[in-house]
Design a protein around this motif. Structure first.
Motif, PDB file in Angstrom:
ATOM      1  N   ARG B  51      -3.805 -32.035   9.824  1.00  0.00           N
ATOM      2  CA  ARG B  51      -3.573 -32.276   8.396  1.00  0.00           C
ATOM      3  C   ARG B  51      -3.363 -33.763   8.192  1.00  0.00           C
ATOM      4  O   ARG B  51      -2.607 -34.378   8.932  1.00  0.00           O
ATOM      5  CB  ARG B  51      -2.348 -31.466   7.934  1.00  0.00           C
ATOM      6  CG  ARG B  51      -1.960 -31.617   6.484  1.00  0.00           C
ATOM      7  CD  ARG B  51      -3.136 -31.427   5.573  1.00  0.00           C
ATOM      8  NE  ARG B  51      -3.909 -30.219   5.854  1.00  0.00           N
ATOM      9  CZ  ARG B  51      -3.695 -29.055   5.258  1.00  0.00           C
ATOM     10  NH1 ARG B  51      -2.754 -28.922   4.380  1.00  0.00           N
ATOM     11  NH2 ARG B  51      -4.450 -28.028   5.546  1.00  0.00           N
ATOM     12  N   ASP B  55      -3.201 -34.917   2.093  1.00  0.00           N
ATOM     13  CA  ASP B  55      -3.535 -33.548   1.718  1.00  0.00           C
ATOM     14  C   ASP B  55      -2.321 -32.661   1.930  1.00  0.00           C
ATOM     15  O   ASP B  55      -2.048 -32.235   3.054  1.00  0.00           O
ATOM     16  CB  ASP B  55      -4.716 -33.053   2.561  1.00  0.00           C
ATOM     17  CG  ASP B  55      -5.129 -31.646   2.178  1.00  0.00           C
ATOM     18  OD1 ASP B  55      -6.046 -31.115   2.830  1.00  0.00           O
ATOM     19  OD2 ASP B  55      -4.530 -31.070   1.234  1.00  0.00           O
ATOM     20  N   GLU B  56      -1.596 -32.382   0.853  1.00  0.00           N
ATOM     21  CA  GLU B  56      -0.388 -31.580   0.975  1.00  0.00           C
ATOM     22  C   GLU B  56      -0.611 -30.114   0.686  1.00  0.00           C
ATOM     23  O   GLU B  56       0.326 -29.344   0.584  1.00  0.00           O
ATOM     24  CB  GLU B  56       0.697 -32.121   0.036  1.00  0.00           C
ATOM     25  CG  GLU B  56       1.308 -33.418   0.519  1.00  0.00           C
ATOM     26  CD  GLU B  56       2.600 -33.742  -0.216  1.00  0.00           C
ATOM     27  OE1 GLU B  56       2.577 -34.700  -1.022  1.00  0.00           O
ATOM     28  OE2 GLU B  56       3.609 -33.062   0.011  1.00  0.00           O
ATOM     29  N   GLN B  57      -1.860 -29.726   0.571  1.00  0.00           N
ATOM     30  CA  GLN B  57      -2.119 -28.302   0.347  1.00  0.00           C
ATOM     31  C   GLN B  57      -1.705 -27.498   1.557  1.00  0.00           C
ATOM     32  O   GLN B  57      -1.967 -27.883   2.692  1.00  0.00           O
ATOM     33  CB  GLN B  57      -3.612 -28.076   0.088  1.00  0.00           C
ATOM     34  CG  GLN B  57      -4.040 -28.382  -1.319  1.00  0.00           C
ATOM     35  CD  GLN B  57      -5.421 -27.821  -1.604  1.00  0.00           C
ATOM     36  OE1 GLN B  57      -6.206 -27.578  -0.704  1.00  0.00           O
ATOM     37  NE2 GLN B  57      -5.721 -27.614  -2.872  1.00  0.00           N
TER      38      GLN B  57
END
Lengths: 114, 117
Positions: B51, B55-57
């Motif tokens: 990750r 990108d904090e999804q």
């Protein structure tokens, strides 16, 4: 195919022996790594090759000598090891040295020095 | 300096329980990458996920899910309905920054997960 192979799986050697560990990858990766892992510890980086040139040597004793004959192969030559060198030796590869590339690891060689 | 902390040394659960493995990281870089690896007793480290810091999804892959929260510098890993085959040591790792850190993965100490039948 995300496979890194290592031979041998197990190795027992005396302190006066010379042996080599071998690592191979066919993913077209240009960076290859050697790690040493003691029981219940994370892997410790030893050497890194990028485009067949040594990029990182983490002050590893000279009794460990790495070699990268081509982009798919990585060797670790062992000579006059000590009992404390007994460990799992892991090889890994990645597309490059950039931070975002994941490293793929081989199954390791369990080395015992007697 | 790059640092990863896995405070849980060992976790034991019974099959079908959900379990969360914690990972807290420290870095001064704005661009960095986080990874999870699984190491079964056979010894090979198996890559699970990467990750990047932008990108904090959250991500879900089958029974596995990951929760990345920059506000708390955490990247936690949840296994839903655990199985005996999930028994392994799980490592969280960090890379980033370039320069002298190029090519380096900073590992946490690992969490030994044991799933009992």
């Amino acid at each position: 195919d995300t496979e890194v192979t290592q031979t041998p799986k197990h190795l027992v050697m005396g302190m006066t022996n010379k042996k080599s560990l071998k690592c191979e990858q066919h993913m077209g990766h240009r960076a290859m790594y050697w790690y040493k892992q003691k029981a219940k510890k994370p892997p410790e980086l030893m050497f890194v090759y990028s485009y067949e040139k040594l990029s990182i040597n983490e002050s590893v004793p000279s009794r460990f000598s790495p070699e990268c004959p081509n982009s798919s192969l990585l060797n670790l030559h062992l000579h006059a090891l000590q009992p404390e060198d007994s460990a799992l030796y892991l090889c890994a590869s990645s597309q490059g040295l950039q931070e975002g590339y994941e490293q793929y690891f081989g199954p390791g060689t369990r080395l015992t020095v007697t | 300096a790059q640092k990863v902390t896995q405070a849980q040394t060992e976790i034991s659960v019974v099959e079908k329980e959900d379990v969360t493995l914690d990972c807290v990281y420290e870095t001064r870089d704005t661009t960095y990458y986080l990874f999870w690896y699984k190491q079964p007793p056979s010894g090979e480290l198996v890559f699970l996920i990467r990750r990047n810091s932008f990108d904090e999804q959250n991500e879900i892959s089958g029974r596995y899910s990951w929760n990345f929260q920059k506000s708390t510098s955490s990247f936690n890993f949840t296994i839903t309905a655990s199985q005996v085959v999930d028994s392994a040591v799980y490592f969280c790792a960090l890379s980033g920054g370039g320069g002298s850190t190029l090519g380096r993965l900073y590992f946490g100490r690992g969490t030994q997960l044991t799933v009992w039948p």
